[in-house]
Design a protein around this motif. Sequence first.
Motif, PDB file in Angstrom:
ATOM      1  N   GLN A  67       0.912  -1.288   0.040  1.00 34.14           N
ATOM      2  CA  GLN A  67       0.018  -0.138   0.031  1.00 34.14           C
ATOM      3  C   GLN A  67       0.884   1.225   0.113  1.00 34.14           C
ATOM      4  O   GLN A  67       0.521   2.334  -0.660  1.00 34.14           O
ATOM      5  N   ALA A  68       1.886   1.390   0.570  1.00 33.95           N
ATOM      6  CA  ALA A  68       2.905   2.529   0.761  1.00 33.95           C
ATOM      7  C   ALA A  68       3.425   2.813  -0.558  1.00 33.95           C
ATOM      8  O   ALA A  68       3.421   4.006  -1.100  1.00 33.95           O
ATOM      9  N   GLN A  69       3.587   1.835  -1.579  1.00 33.08           N
ATOM     10  CA  GLN A  69       3.921   2.034  -2.832  1.00 33.08           C
ATOM     11  C   GLN A  69       2.812   2.625  -3.780  1.00 33.08           C
ATOM     12  O   GLN A  69       3.254   3.452  -4.445  1.00 33.08           O
ATOM     13  N   ILE A  70       1.806   1.905  -3.661  1.00 33.96           N
ATOM     14  CA  ILE A  70       0.720   2.313  -4.216  1.00 33.96           C
ATOM     15  C   ILE A  70       0.447   3.770  -4.276  1.00 33.96           C
ATOM     16  O   ILE A  70      -0.034   4.705  -4.884  1.00 33.96           O
ATOM     17  N   ASN A  71       0.370   4.382  -2.632  1.00 29.61           N
ATOM     18  CA  ASN A  71       0.336   5.621  -2.304  1.00 29.61           C
ATOM     19  C   ASN A  71       0.989   6.551  -3.263  1.00 29.61           C
ATOM     20  O   ASN A  71       0.757   7.688  -3.506  1.00 29.61           O
ATOM     21  N   GLN A  72       2.617   6.335  -2.970  1.00 33.83           N
ATOM     22  CA  GLN A  72       3.508   7.018  -3.825  1.00 33.83           C
ATOM     23  C   GLN A  72       3.360   6.983  -5.394  1.00 33.83           C
ATOM     24  O   GLN A  72       3.333   8.230  -5.860  1.00 33.83           O
ATOM     25  N   ILE A  73       3.009   6.043  -5.802  1.00 38.45           N
ATOM     26  CA  ILE A  73       2.504   5.956  -7.203  1.00 38.45           C
ATOM     27  C   ILE A  73       1.411   6.645  -7.583  1.00 38.45           C
ATOM     28  O   ILE A  73       1.327   7.474  -8.549  1.00 38.45           O
ATOM     29  N   LYS A  74       0.348   6.841  -6.858  1.00 39.96           N
ATOM     30  CA  LYS A  74      -0.909   7.749  -6.905  1.00 39.96           C
ATOM     31  C   LYS A  74      -0.721   8.991  -6.929  1.00 39.96           C
ATOM     32  O   LYS A  74      -1.008   9.942  -7.805  1.00 39.96           O
ATOM     33  N   LYS A  75       0.255   9.440  -6.154  1.00 38.52           N
ATOM     34  CA  LYS A  75       0.846  10.917  -6.057  1.00 38.52           C
ATOM     35  C   LYS A  75       1.426  11.404  -7.328  1.00 38.52           C
ATOM     36  O   LYS A  75       1.271  12.363  -7.859  1.00 38.52           O
TER      37      LYS A  75
END
Length: 223
Positions: free
Chosen positions: A65-73
């Motif tokens: 999830q942490a990676q997904i949040n960074q990619i979403k940004k």
Amino acid sequence: MADSRDLIQRVEREIAASRTTSATPAGQTDAPRAADEAHIEAINQVFALFRLNYHNQYYAAYPDQAQINQIKKLWLDALGEFPVEQILRGAKYAIEHSEYLPTLHRMLECCTASLQGLGLPAPRDAYLEACNAASPKSAQPWSHPAVYLAGRDSDWFFLSSEPEQRTWPVFRERYQGYCAAVLRGEDLEIPAPAALEQQPGTPMTLEERQDALRALRASTGFE
């Protein structure tokens, strides 16, 4: 797949609903905070669509999830120049035309393709067209009325006299508004150019020009 179809249909309903629920006039956007929230929600919907359609690929590409949040940004920054309606349509276009999980680069291409299908140039191309257009502006062969209207609302003198770092954000915001209007199904038109003369005058004869020249010399004291 049923969940995927349901989500796609939900996105389509939200795009259609924006035609009647949006109170923002064409060419304008809501306050920055509201616009950011709308784009964040759009990115979340895009990733939800991708998760359902590219399940195994999705979890292989985004394992935590942490990676997904960074990619979403990252996606939010890159797709911020597009109207929300266009981002959602771009995601739908990607799903319909590719069996592989789209990269950010591919998503940008899909968003552009969703505009081009309606005759709208990419925002950057529209900006350059507006900045380089000759006068009278309304008489030029514009690629789409949205480009002219965004340039007009940005102020032609402002576009031609200020540096790009100031003019590009202003034009992009105006263009986003008009693209969103087109995506909602609105028809845009370029106002007819104002006539310089209602009835062009008859050319002066040689004798009339000579008489006018003599009158001018007499009035100025030069013979």
